[in-house]
Write an enzyme that holds these catalytic residues in place. Structure first.
Site, PDB file in Angstrom:
ATOM      1  N   ARG A  22       0.845  -1.201   0.000  1.00 21.24           N
ATOM      2  CA  ARG A  22       0.000   0.000   0.000  1.00 21.24           C
ATOM      3  C   ARG A  22       0.872   1.239   0.000  1.00 21.24           C
ATOM      4  O   ARG A  22       1.763   1.363   0.845  1.00 21.24           O
ATOM      5  CB  ARG A  22      -0.915   0.034   1.220  1.00 21.24           C
ATOM      6  CG  ARG A  22      -2.006  -0.966   1.091  1.00 21.24           C
ATOM      7  CD  ARG A  22      -3.073  -0.786   2.118  1.00 21.24           C
ATOM      8  NE  ARG A  22      -3.833  -2.018   2.128  1.00 21.24           N
ATOM      9  CZ  ARG A  22      -4.769  -2.331   2.992  1.00 21.24           C
ATOM     10  NH1 ARG A  22      -5.073  -1.469   3.947  1.00 21.24           N
ATOM     11  NH2 ARG A  22      -5.396  -3.471   2.925  1.00 21.24           N
ATOM     12  N   SER A 113      -8.061  -1.199   0.445  1.00 22.56           N
ATOM     13  CA  SER A 113      -9.115  -1.508   1.400  1.00 22.56           C
ATOM     14  C   SER A 113      -9.849  -0.275   1.910  1.00 22.56           C
ATOM     15  O   SER A 113     -10.397   0.485   1.120  1.00 22.56           O
ATOM     16  CB  SER A 113      -8.515  -2.311   2.544  1.00 22.56           C
ATOM     17  OG  SER A 113      -9.536  -2.800   3.367  1.00 22.56           O
ATOM     18  N   ASP A 277     -16.457  -2.226   3.596  1.00 18.05           N
ATOM     19  CA  ASP A 277     -15.358  -1.290   3.339  1.00 18.05           C
ATOM     20  C   ASP A 277     -15.025  -1.164   1.852  1.00 18.05           C
ATOM     21  O   ASP A 277     -15.729  -1.697   0.997  1.00 18.05           O
ATOM     22  CB  ASP A 277     -14.113  -1.688   4.139  1.00 18.05           C
ATOM     23  CG  ASP A 277     -13.443  -2.935   3.588  1.00 18.05           C
ATOM     24  OD1 ASP A 277     -14.159  -3.774   2.990  1.00 18.05           O
ATOM     25  OD2 ASP A 277     -12.219  -3.088   3.745  1.00 18.05           O
ATOM     26  N   ASP A 279     -12.955  -2.534  -0.250  1.00 14.64           N
ATOM     27  CA  ASP A 279     -12.846  -3.725  -1.101  1.00 14.64           C
ATOM     28  C   ASP A 279     -13.814  -4.831  -0.708  1.00 14.64           C
ATOM     29  O   ASP A 279     -13.696  -5.958  -1.204  1.00 14.64           O
ATOM     30  CB  ASP A 279     -11.401  -4.242  -1.118  1.00 14.64           C
ATOM     31  CG  ASP A 279     -10.915  -4.665   0.253  1.00 14.64           C
ATOM     32  OD1 ASP A 279     -11.405  -4.107   1.268  1.00 14.64           O
ATOM     33  OD2 ASP A 279     -10.053  -5.567   0.338  1.00 14.64           O
ATOM     34  N   ASP A 281     -14.354  -6.562   2.075  1.00 13.56           N
ATOM     35  CA  ASP A 281     -14.056  -7.689   2.966  1.00 13.56           C
ATOM     36  C   ASP A 281     -14.387  -7.412   4.432  1.00 13.56           C
ATOM     37  O   ASP A 281     -14.452  -8.329   5.231  1.00 13.56           O
ATOM     38  CB  ASP A 281     -12.603  -8.185   2.797  1.00 13.56           C
ATOM     39  CG  ASP A 281     -11.565  -7.110   3.032  1.00 13.56           C
ATOM     40  OD1 ASP A 281     -11.935  -5.958   3.318  1.00 13.56           O
ATOM     41  OD2 ASP A 281     -10.358  -7.433   2.919  1.00 13.56           O
ATOM     42  N   ARG A 282     -14.616  -6.147   4.785  1.00 12.17           N
ATOM     43  CA  ARG A 282     -14.984  -5.854   6.174  1.00 12.17           C
ATOM     44  C   ARG A 282     -16.490  -5.690   6.312  1.00 12.17           C
ATOM     45  O   ARG A 282     -17.175  -5.398   5.329  1.00 12.17           O
ATOM     46  CB  ARG A 282     -14.332  -4.549   6.642  1.00 12.17           C
ATOM     47  CG  ARG A 282     -12.843  -4.622   6.683  1.00 12.17           C
ATOM     48  CD  ARG A 282     -12.268  -3.361   7.296  1.00 12.17           C
ATOM     49  NE  ARG A 282     -10.816  -3.482   7.326  1.00 12.17           N
ATOM     50  CZ  ARG A 282     -10.024  -2.841   8.159  1.00 12.17           C
ATOM     51  NH1 ARG A 282     -10.534  -1.995   9.036  1.00 12.17           N
ATOM     52  NH2 ARG A 282      -8.720  -3.037   8.130  1.00 12.17           N
TER      53      ARG A 282
HETATM   54  C1  VG1 Z   1      -5.528  -3.902   9.525  1.00  8.84           C
HETATM   55  C2  VG1 Z   1      -6.312  -4.707  10.544  1.00  8.84           C
HETATM   56  C3  VG1 Z   1      -6.180  -6.183  10.253  1.00  8.84           C
HETATM   57  C4  VG1 Z   1      -6.634  -6.464   8.803  1.00  8.84           C
HETATM   58  C5  VG1 Z   1      -5.842  -5.587   7.851  1.00  8.84           C
HETATM   59  C6  VG1 Z   1      -6.320  -5.720   6.428  1.00  8.84           C
HETATM   60  O1  VG1 Z   1      -4.153  -4.227   9.626  1.00  8.84           O
HETATM   61  O2  VG1 Z   1      -5.880  -4.424  11.857  1.00  8.84           O
HETATM   62  O3  VG1 Z   1      -6.937  -6.916  11.178  1.00  8.84           O
HETATM   63  O4  VG1 Z   1      -6.437  -7.803   8.481  1.00  8.84           O
HETATM   64  O5  VG1 Z   1      -5.985  -4.216   8.214  1.00  8.84           O
HETATM   65  O6  VG1 Z   1      -7.674  -5.433   6.306  1.00  8.84           O
HETATM   66  P1  VG1 Z   1      -3.080  -3.316  10.411  1.00  8.84           P
HETATM   67  O7  VG1 Z   1      -1.736  -3.976  10.174  1.00  8.84           O
HETATM   68  O8  VG1 Z   1      -3.213  -1.953   9.853  1.00  8.84           O
HETATM   69  O9  VG1 Z   1      -3.525  -3.350  11.840  1.00  8.84           O
HETATM   70  V1  VG1 Z   1      -8.224  -4.633   4.929  1.00  8.84           V
HETATM   71  O10 VG1 Z   1      -9.945  -4.717   4.955  1.00  8.84           O
HETATM   72  O11 VG1 Z   1      -7.478  -3.168   5.181  1.00  8.84           O
HETATM   73  O12 VG1 Z   1      -7.509  -5.441   3.674  1.00  8.84           O
HETATM   74 CO    CO Z   2     -10.719  -4.389   3.242  1.00 12.75          CO
END
Ligand code: VG1
Ligand code: CO
Length: 544
Positions: A22, A113, A277, A279, A281-282
């Site tokens: 990212r 995301s 969210d 993409d 997935d949330r």
């Molecule tokens: C965050 C969340 C984590 C999730 C990740 C990707 O990561 O805490 O639980 O799996 O985002 O989700 P981090 O390293 O920022 O805490 V998504 O929906 O952003 O692909």
């Molecule tokens: Co996401």
């Protein structure tokens, strides 16, 4: 049409984080930047020649350009066929579904995301493997190593493809099939859930609001909820994916999904509310004037799994990320299910799901899903909740969750994020904590005796791979916890996440406001880490 080999030099920092690479759009737009990263995958992966890849993204700014580039590079690198979502769209769970259903070799998903989109905001790329799940760490590490020495990439010199019509094209020796991005996914949902019962529920006046947050879930939710289930038009709000998500922050939580929150906390609120969210997935799940924490959501769904046709024979186990509350563990213990605690990030669930050790997985960060795909799945969680509501007629979301607490106890839970803090300060804070936890077990902090304190290390029970330094946790004797870790998805400075949890076994202690219930632990967490002194922040940026 010829294949061109282009000389290039490495870019620093092409290291995939919690969920892919990212960066700011401007970083991705640098000449050769995207190409280097994609070529590093083709240089690292083995056995994809002549095979099928899946490509699509969340529709954010730069999505279309990136898809065009990946298609040309896939053709130049010997891929046999690419399935690409119409309009270059595929939600993350839909991409996982398509990879699995069509026996693809893997796929690129373009998304940052829940991070904002637009020319000055974020873009991202992740690669998913044959099982449909995010590439494991050993693979992303090999790709990163490759990005550090890359000196050329291959690309087919050809016009951009029309991706707006479902059709098949030739691109050199490769086939590009533009597919309906919703169809395979919607079909899978119909297999798992009791669609006739859900349809009936809407026909009998069930009221819901789904906020797609101008992101990728719009077309999926519209087709499934309003199309196949007969929900009234307008049930889906903000349902058209926009390149900048309408200027919003497509993160389904109480802060960013405020439009939905206002609807669900009004006097005439509907029965059920949900959001997804960037993409897809949330998920966030709300009842009439009621918020379900993602940790509770996993626990409630696990306890009610057999009410859902796709899981009617029971589930093998639950897995949760380490910072996620232990609510699901209590269900697993009661029902005799396997229970796993993994590092943050969906990639750690893949092996457990493939091996049939776990069926439901969840993260505190609004992620819930099952073994139907290898990603978290926003709409799946929403439909699962609707199916539970349909199978427990007359009970509201609040009643179901409160009944759950009565039976299993309540895990008060909150996450405090300090976003975009200084990177050096953040690393210093974590180092300070690492030094501090060494002698902590056996001491009492405030009124809380410490049972254990460590920096979480995960040993994958399937392949034995080890992931160290996954978050500092202080576990108290009564099961309360404080966890600290740095985000692996941000693009500005560092983000400190502090996770606080307390268990309340008895009903008399279960009706407090969450922040109040956790107040002394929150204070302790701030003092222990010297957050204000080290970061200059007196308050978190986001509380969920
Ligand atoms: C965050 C969340 C984590 C999730 C990740 C990707 O990561 O805490 O639980 O799996 O985002 O989700 P981090 O390293 O920022 O805490 V998504 O929906 O952003 O692909
Ligand atoms: Co996401």
């Amino acid at each position: 049409m010829s294949i061109r080999t282009v000389a290039t030099t490495p870019f620093e920092g092409q290291k995939p984080g919690t969920s892919g690479l990212r960066k700011k759009v401007k970083v991705f737009q640098q000449e050769h930047y995207l190409e280097n990263f994609i070529q590093a995958w083709f240089d690292t992966l083995e056995g994809f020649k002549g095979q099928t890849l899946v490509v699509g993204g969340d529709g954010r700014y730069y999505n279309r350009q990136a898809v065009q580039c990946i298609l040309k590079m896939a053709a130049a690198n010997g891929v046999g066929r690419v399935l690409v979502g119409q309009g270059a769209i595929l939600s993350t769970p839909a991409a996982s579904c398509v990879i699995r259903k069509h026996h693809a070799f893997g796929g690129f998903i373009l998304s940052a995301s829940h991070n904002p989109g637009g020319p000055d905001e974020d873009f991202g790329i992740k690669y998913n493997i044959t099982n449909g799940g995010p590439a494991p760490e050993k693979v992303t590490e090999a790709v990163f190593a490759r990005t550090e020495i890359i000196d050329s990439y291959k690309i087919l010199e050809v016009e951009d493809q029309d991706l707006d019509h479902v059709a098949s094209h030739r691109l050199g020796d490769m086939t590009v099939e533009v597919i309906d991005p919703v169809e395979d996914y919607a079909e899978l949902m119909e297999q798992l859930f009791d669609f006739p019962a859900l349809k009936n529920m809407f026909a009998n006046g069930f009221r819901m609001s789904f906020d797609a947050m101008n992101a990728v879930t719009g077309p999926y939710a519209t087709e499934i909820l309003e199309g196949r289930l007969g929900a009234p038009r307008g049930t889906v709000i903000n349902g058209v994916p926009l390149e900048d998500f309408g200027g919003g922050h497509p993160d389904p939580n109480l802060k960013h999904a405020h439009e939905l929150v206002d609807i669900l906390f009004a006097d005439d609120a509907p029965d059920f509310g949900a959001a997804s969210d960037g993409d897809g997935d949330r998920n966030m799940v709300l009842g009439n004037n009621f918020f379900v924490t993602p940790s509770d959501s996993l626990a409630v769904l696990a306890a009610n799994a057999t009410l859902i046709p796709g899981y009617k024979d029971g589930i093998a186990g639950v897995a949760r990320s380490m910072p996620t509350s232990a609510a699901a563990d209590r269900v697993a213990a009661e029902l005799g299910l396997n229970c796993y605690e993994t590092p943050t990030g969906w990639k750690f669930f893949g092996n457990l799901l493939d091996a049939g050790k776990a069926t439901f997985c969840g993260e505190e960060s609004f992620g819930t899903s099952s073994d139907h795909v290898r990603e978290k799945d926003g709409l799946w969680a929403v439909l699962a909740w609707m199916n539970v509501l349909a199978a427990r007629p007359g009970e509201s979301v609040a009643q179901i969750v409160q009944g759950h607490w009565e039976k299993f106890g309540r895990n008060y839970y909150s996450r405090h994020d300090y976003e975009a803090i200084d990177l050096t300060a953040a690393n210093g804070l974590m180092e300070h904590l690492r030094a501090k936890i060494a002698g902590l077990a056996g001491q009492t902090l405030g009124i809380h005796p410490v049972a254990a304190a460590d920096d979480f290390t995960y040993i994958d029970p399937v392949d034995g791979s080890v992931s160290a330094q996954q978050g500092i946790r202080i576990i108290f004797e009564d099961g309360s916890r404080i966890v600290y870790r740095l985000s692996g998805t941000g693009t500005e400075g560092a983000t400190l996440r502090v996770y606080i949890e307390r268990y309340a076994a008895h009903q008399a202690d279960q009706a407090l406001d969450t922040q109040e219930a956790l107040a002394d632990l929150i204070q302790l967490a701030e003092d222990m880490a010297e957050i204000e002194a080290r970061t200059g922040r007196a308050e978190p940026t986001v509380i969920t």
